[in-house]
Design a protein around this motif. Structure first.
Motif, PDB file in Angstrom:
ATOM      1  N   ARG A   1      11.220   0.046   3.887  1.00  0.00           N
ATOM      2  CA  ARG A   1       9.774   0.084   3.654  1.00  0.00           C
ATOM      3  C   ARG A   1       9.458   0.018   2.163  1.00  0.00           C
ATOM      4  O   ARG A   1       8.474  -0.604   1.753  1.00  0.00           O
ATOM      5  CB  ARG A   1       9.166   1.344   4.272  1.00  0.00           C
ATOM      6  N   ASN A   2      10.272   0.656   1.336  1.00  0.00           N
ATOM      7  CA  ASN A   2      10.053   0.610  -0.111  1.00  0.00           C
ATOM      8  C   ASN A   2      10.182  -0.830  -0.640  1.00  0.00           C
ATOM      9  O   ASN A   2       9.383  -1.273  -1.469  1.00  0.00           O
ATOM     10  CB  ASN A   2      11.054   1.525  -0.827  1.00  0.00           C
ATOM     11  N   VAL A   3      11.213  -1.510  -0.162  1.00  0.00           N
ATOM     12  CA  VAL A   3      11.392  -2.905  -0.580  1.00  0.00           C
ATOM     13  C   VAL A   3      10.236  -3.771  -0.077  1.00  0.00           C
ATOM     14  O   VAL A   3       9.728  -4.647  -0.801  1.00  0.00           O
ATOM     15  CB  VAL A   3      12.734  -3.454  -0.062  1.00  0.00           C
ATOM     16  N   MET A   4       9.798  -3.528   1.155  1.00  0.00           N
ATOM     17  CA  MET A   4       8.684  -4.286   1.713  1.00  0.00           C
ATOM     18  C   MET A   4       7.412  -4.073   0.897  1.00  0.00           C
ATOM     19  O   MET A   4       6.621  -5.014   0.690  1.00  0.00           O
ATOM     20  CB  MET A   4       8.463  -3.909   3.182  1.00  0.00           C
ATOM     21  N   SER A   5       7.221  -2.875   0.393  1.00  0.00           N
ATOM     22  CA  SER A   5       6.052  -2.592  -0.462  1.00  0.00           C
ATOM     23  C   SER A   5       6.119  -3.408  -1.742  1.00  0.00           C
ATOM     24  O   SER A   5       5.102  -3.936  -2.220  1.00  0.00           O
ATOM     25  CB  SER A   5       5.981  -1.099  -0.792  1.00  0.00           C
ATOM     26  N   ASP A   6       7.313  -3.536  -2.300  1.00  0.00           N
ATOM     27  CA  ASP A   6       7.478  -4.339  -3.512  1.00  0.00           C
ATOM     28  C   ASP A   6       7.195  -5.820  -3.226  1.00  0.00           C
ATOM     29  O   ASP A   6       6.551  -6.510  -4.030  1.00  0.00           O
ATOM     30  CB  ASP A   6       8.900  -4.193  -4.063  1.00  0.00           C
ATOM     31  N   LEU A   7       7.682  -6.293  -2.086  1.00  0.00           N
ATOM     32  CA  LEU A   7       7.438  -7.690  -1.715  1.00  0.00           C
ATOM     33  C   LEU A   7       5.956  -7.945  -1.465  1.00  0.00           C
ATOM     34  O   LEU A   7       5.420  -9.006  -1.802  1.00  0.00           O
ATOM     35  CB  LEU A   7       8.243  -8.046  -0.452  1.00  0.00           C
ATOM     36  N   GLU A   8       5.289  -6.947  -0.906  1.00  0.00           N
ATOM     37  CA  GLU A   8       3.855  -7.071  -0.662  1.00  0.00           C
ATOM     38  C   GLU A   8       3.097  -7.115  -1.988  1.00  0.00           C
ATOM     39  O   GLU A   8       2.127  -7.865  -2.141  1.00  0.00           O
ATOM     40  CB  GLU A   8       3.372  -5.911   0.204  1.00  0.00           C
ATOM     41  N   ALA A   9       3.543  -6.305  -2.952  1.00  0.00           N
ATOM     42  CA  ALA A   9       2.909  -6.299  -4.276  1.00  0.00           C
ATOM     43  C   ALA A   9       3.063  -7.647  -4.974  1.00  0.00           C
ATOM     44  O   ALA A   9       2.203  -8.047  -5.775  1.00  0.00           O
ATOM     45  CB  ALA A   9       3.509  -5.188  -5.140  1.00  0.00           C
ATOM     46  N   LEU A  10       4.141  -8.370  -4.671  1.00  0.00           N
ATOM     47  CA  LEU A  10       4.364  -9.697  -5.245  1.00  0.00           C
ATOM     48  C   LEU A  10       3.568 -10.784  -4.532  1.00  0.00           C
ATOM     49  O   LEU A  10       3.549 -11.942  -4.966  1.00  0.00           O
ATOM     50  CB  LEU A  10       5.853 -10.055  -5.192  1.00  0.00           C
TER      51      LEU A  10
END
Length: 359
Positions: free
Chosen positions: A56-65
């Motif tokens: 989920r943390n990585v997905m949040s970063d991808l969403e921010a990009l």
């Protein structure tokens, strides 16, 4: 084969192996199933050991990009349009066309048999692309410079005549032209006889060049009025010097795009797309898109104004004549979750065949 974009280079540098793998899995799941992929399911299929919380943390970063988004609260993630473009450019592996697809295309795309028109080949190619891609197959061609076989002028009214021009492959074009006042039937016959005697076997371009050389002979063999008819007939065939180059479009498989749509709004958007495609400006735009790259090009959603409302993707490739001039394009229109890695080589091979058959 595919013309790559470079705008996402900075994003690529921001992704490590872990975030890149998670992003790739989300996109591949979307392309295969069309459904959001959640962190729990992701953690089970990843090659590295990661907890759902870490995913989920990585997905949040991808969403921010801007690469993925959540369609609903607490739902999994889907790729954005930017994410799809980034995936196509940075992750998608395009291999060679399969033997099965190659054989299927070759069965449908072949030189027209005697009595068949070039439109028959175009229609079969469009239908084939539609069936193999489950999208809409498109074939666009600019009117080529046909070789003249026979020319005839038929009077319709005192000041109007029908020009019948027959190409070497028996393609026929009929156009109505205005006649100068006082034109006689014998002058019409004389003009046609001159064209058939001197210019048959030439393309329009060659005929125009030859006419320049034959101007003295024209003046000797025809009176000025008949000479005017000769030049008018050629201008009608080529579409006129002040008009945009005529184009033809064949679309097959529109119904494929209507399957699985969410509602009436999606259907209306697709109708708008096809209304646009029917317009000459859009046909010319599609040819220009194909001409801008040396191979297959991919346009996703609003990357091109033709598809800004429809939310569709276009995979398109140009085909060429013996002098390597672009004379048309073939492609597939479909939803953004097309099977790009299969369709790209399929479109590329079809364009190669069309080029071979156009020479």
């Amino acid at each position: 084969m595919v013309m790559r974009h470079s705008a996402e280079t900075d994003i690529h540098k921001m992704l490590d192996e872990r975030s890149g793998e998670i992003f790739r899995r989300i996109v591949e799941s979307y392309l295969e199933h069309g459904e959001p992929l959640g962190s729990r399911n992701l953690s089970r299929i990843l090659p590295m050991s990661l907890s759902p919380a870490s995913v989920r943390n990585v997905m949040s970063d991808l969403e921010a990009l801007g690469l993925i988004y959540s369609p609903h609260v607490s739902a999994g993630r889907l790729p954005t349009q930017l994410g799809l473009r980034f995936f196509v450019d940075a992750f998608m592996q395009v291999g060679n066309i399969s033997d099965e697809d190659r054989a299927s295309i070759a069965r449908h795309v072949h030189r027209p048999m005697h009595g068949q028109s070039i439109e028959t080949m175009m229609s079969e190619a469009s239908q084939m692309l539609s069936g193999m891609s489950r999208g809409a197959g498109i074939v666009i061609t600019a009117k080529n410079d046909p070789v003249l076989k026979h020319v005839e002028f038929i009077r319709l009214e005192p000041t109007k005549a029908l020009v019948v021009l027959v190409g070497e492959h028996d393609q026929v074009e009929n156009r109505i032209i205005e006649l100068p006042a006082g034109t006689t039937n014998s002058q019409l016959t004389e003009a046609a006889n001159f064209l058939n005697a001197h210019l048959a076997g030439s393309t329009i371009h060659e005929a125009r060049t030859q006419l320049e050389r034959l101007r003295r002979e024209v003046r000797q063999e025809l009176d000025l009025l008949s000479q005017d008819l000769v030049e008018r007939g050629l201008a009608v065939w080529s579409g006129g010097s002040d008009e945009s180059k005529p184009t033809r479009l064949i679309v097959r498989g529109r119904a494929n795009l209507l399957e699985g749509l969410a509602g009436i709004e999606d259907v209306d958007r697709l109708r708008m797309l096809f209304d646009d495609l029917e317009k000459k400006d859009s046909l010319i735009e599609l040819l220009n898109l194909a001409e801008a790259g040396s191979g297959v090009r991919i346009f996703i959603g609003s990357e091109n104004k033709l598809f800004s409302l429809s939310g569709s993707s276009l995979i398109v490739a140009p085909y060429r004549d013996s002098e390597e001039r672009i004379i048309g394009a073939v492609g597939v229109i479909g939803p953004t979750r097309l099977n790009y890695s299969r369709i790209v080589p399929m479109v590329d091979y079809t364009a190669q065949l069309m080029s071979r058959l156009s020479r």
